[in-house]
Design an enzyme around this catalytic site. Sequence first.
Site, PDB file in Angstrom:
ATOM      1  CG  PHE A 166     -30.474 -36.589 -35.810  1.00 35.85           C
ATOM      2  CD1 PHE A 166     -31.513 -36.783 -36.700  1.00 35.85           C
ATOM      3  CD2 PHE A 166     -29.282 -36.052 -36.288  1.00 35.85           C
ATOM      4  CE1 PHE A 166     -31.388 -36.433 -38.038  1.00 35.85           C
ATOM      5  CE2 PHE A 166     -29.146 -35.708 -37.628  1.00 35.85           C
ATOM      6  CZ  PHE A 166     -30.196 -35.900 -38.496  1.00 35.85           C
ATOM      7  CG  ASP A 218     -23.303 -39.243 -33.700  1.00 37.88           C
ATOM      8  OD1 ASP A 218     -22.466 -38.383 -34.053  1.00 37.88           O
ATOM      9  OD2 ASP A 218     -24.364 -39.460 -34.309  1.00 37.88           O
ATOM     10  CE  LYS A 248     -24.507 -31.087 -37.250  1.00 39.40           C
ATOM     11  NZ  LYS A 248     -25.081 -30.265 -38.317  1.00 39.40           N
ATOM     12  CB  THR A 301     -14.708 -41.756 -55.030  1.00 37.32           C
ATOM     13  OG1 THR A 301     -15.438 -42.731 -55.786  1.00 37.32           O
ATOM     14  CG2 THR A 301     -13.724 -41.044 -55.949  1.00 37.32           C
TER      15      THR A 301
END
Length: 501
Positions: free
Chosen positions: A217, A326, A357, A381
């Site tokens: 994931f 990751d 997280k 941005t």
Amino acid sequence: MLASSALRHFRKSVTKTFPCSTCLAKQTFTSHATKCTAKEPDQPLIKTNVPGPRSEALKQELGTVQNSGSVVFFTDYDRSQGNYIADADGNLLLDLYMQIASMPLGYNHPRLIQTVKNAQNLALFVNRPALSCFPPLQWMIRLRNALLSMAPPGLNSVQTMACGACSVENCLKSMFMTYQRQMRGGKPPSQEELQSCLINEPPGCPNLTVVSFSNAFHGRTMGALSMTHAKWVHKLDNPQPIWPIAQFPRLQYPLDQFERENRAEEDRCLAMVEELIEKFNKLDRPVVGICVEPIQGEGGDNMASPYFFQSLQNITKKNRISLMFDEVQTGCGATGKMWAHEHFNLDEPPDLVSFSKKMLTGGFFFRDHLMPQEAGRIFNTWVGDPSKVILLEEVAKVIKEQDLLKQVNETGKYLISSLEEAQVKFDGLISRTRGLGTHVAIDFKDPTSRDHFIKEARNKGINLGGSGSQTLRFRPSLILEKKHVDIFMDVFYSVVKEMYD
């Protein structure tokens, strides 16, 4: 003017603790010298079923404007404190899930509240700058004190982002751009590349690929979703590129009883990685990198040995491609080291490490050769939020001052040994206790049993979540202590015994 009751609260609350969020919301403070007596509860308090009637009503109301099916309960964040979460119905639960692994210091930590109150920080809370174009004067100081002070060994470059998925997305872009720059041999892109990329065609949009793993994931946005293979709900109806997917090892536990079998399983998966790289390269769909979680989170808390990850790095070095970890779920001390890949004794740093997280901001660390050469290639941005980096700076100080990584290791060992003991007593119902630090998991015999346990545990004052099909995952704060494990284990035994009888 303050009401007389609030004034009386003032005069009684000069203590060594900091103001809780309830006091902040009611403005019942005047200075840092005036503090309230809020502290973490001693134990859970359950008044209704969880979710209770007020949460159910609020969920129904929310459902009139958006899909509210994933809502567990509505939270009273003013009353949540430390390791305890309060819901809309007055229940207090020991929270071992922490907003899906996202709260490093629990709820309403006094040092973070003080940081928000600090007048020197107000401008960066009020104004959210476009960091790629107009970073604040103190930005480099903030980056050094927060992110760079927590960087994985050997990684000195960092890019902030808003969330975990966009961090992964931009890691992919960095790998693609670096690979193509190497293929050009340092020459600028051709006019054909510049024009064809605008209509989604090669050579400007090349057929590059990245190896990911079964049950992985990496996020729900389209690029990250290409490497996500955990549950159908993440992917159904979304078009995806055909990229190589290797199998992630399925280890047997206890590890010391299955060393030969587990080594064979890891070698099988490593051979598949090499075969896929060769296959896709021959198809003129070059593999530019491997993306892997140190511990697969959403896909079932699947782990592999240091040997497996060392071998993955050797494969990437042999093929001159990138290795990306990751660490969105595993970063910021959850495993007892700041970064889970530090447990693997790699020969050299990975090329990229994504985070979010517990780090409060998204982003990724990377090796210098992955630095973009042209302005605007890694850009949006905001590319993050300086207010979150300010909070992270304080988190970094607390981790160091209170030696929280040591606490995570000690509490984690206590939790794992407690679960292993229970596993023996309830053989056939629970199995495969595993984890690093307090990033821990245990399997139930089937999905129905796991889901039943989570529901019953909430009604007894413990908030937990699942992963994979039948795994119970623990994602507590870094401030979890052995006394909290004892509270959990009392509930664990009471629920599991009912299920086992």
